[in-house]
Design an enzyme around this catalytic site. Structure first.
Site, PDB file in Angstrom:
ATOM      1  N   HIS A  55      39.917   7.063   1.549  1.00 26.23           N
ATOM      2  CA  HIS A  55      39.198   8.258   1.087  1.00 26.23           C
ATOM      3  C   HIS A  55      40.022   8.955   0.008  1.00 26.23           C
ATOM      4  CE1 HIS A  55      36.620   8.738   4.986  1.00 26.23           C
ATOM      5  NE2 HIS A  55      36.695   7.483   4.586  1.00 26.23           N
ATOM      6  N   GLU A  57      41.083  11.997  -0.337  1.00 23.29           N
ATOM      7  CA  GLU A  57      42.185  12.834   0.145  1.00 23.29           C
ATOM      8  C   GLU A  57      43.383  11.988   0.562  1.00 23.29           C
ATOM      9  OE1 GLU A  57      38.314  15.009   1.313  1.00 23.29           O
ATOM     10  OE2 GLU A  57      39.032  12.935   1.277  1.00 23.29           O
ATOM     11  N   CYS A  85      36.455  14.759   5.861  1.00 18.51           N
ATOM     12  CA  CYS A  85      36.042  14.208   7.150  1.00 18.51           C
ATOM     13  C   CYS A  85      37.172  14.463   8.154  1.00 18.51           C
ATOM     14  CB  CYS A  85      35.777  12.713   7.008  1.00 18.51           C
ATOM     15  SG  CYS A  85      37.271  11.719   6.793  1.00 18.51           S
ATOM     16  N   CYS A  88      40.527  12.645   7.322  1.00 17.43           N
ATOM     17  CA  CYS A  88      41.254  13.252   6.208  1.00 17.43           C
ATOM     18  C   CYS A  88      41.798  14.628   6.588  1.00 17.43           C
ATOM     19  CB  CYS A  88      40.352  13.353   4.987  1.00 17.43           C
ATOM     20  SG  CYS A  88      39.962  11.738   4.274  1.00 17.43           S
TER      21      CYS A  88
END
Length: 156
Positions: A55, A57, A85, A88
């Site tokens: 992801h 992040e 999410c 993260c």
């Protein structure tokens, strides 16, 4: 290009466009800032890396830690186009990042086909984190999501 009111969110949006234009993954871009300087950036690379944890992040955290030669990102702020999410969010907290600024909400993420809301529910929600998580420039990030929705992309 889409510009946000906050210059770091504009950079996160630009990073997201790098990812979606190259079909790396979803419309999630992120920058990490320390003392007014960008120390890490990343975008979603789930598809290109074939890695469900890639992801934006996480990619930005990895780059910031390499650039600062540390695993402790105390004193840093994170700007991301979509509310993190749970994976993260916990990685951000584990890295000791002081504050998170996000554009689109978990519900917005769901509206373009991402299932963060399901996992967020399992994790107990976000009510206790209201001072840590701050929504800014949502309208600019929604424009990013709209452009992403109009593009041909893989659903995952």
């Amino acid at each position: 290009m889409i510009k946000a009111g906050n210059k770091y969110m504009s950079l996160a949006i630009d990073e997201a466009f790098t990812g979606i234009n190259n079909k790396h993954g979803g419309p999630f871009g992120c920058v990490i800032v320390k003392e007014g300087k960008v120390v890490g950036k990343g975008h979603n690379k789930v598809l290109i890396n074939k890695d469900s944890t890639a992801h934006g992040e996480i990619e930005a955290i990895r780059e910031a830690e390499r650039n600062l030669d540390t695993f402790d990102l105390s004193g840093c702020e994170l700007y991301t186009t979509g509310e993190p999410c749970p994976m993260c969010l916990y990685a951000i907290m584990w890295a000791n990042i002081n504050k998170v600024y996000y554009g689109c909400t978990i519900k917005d993420n769901a509206s373009i086909g991402f299932r963060d809301e399901k996992f967020d529910f399992l994790a107990g929600g976000r009510k206790k984190l209201e001072d840590f998580l701050v929504c800014i420039d949502r309208d600019a990030c929604l424009k990013l999501f709209e452009k992403y929705n109009k593009m041909e992309h893989d659903i995952y």
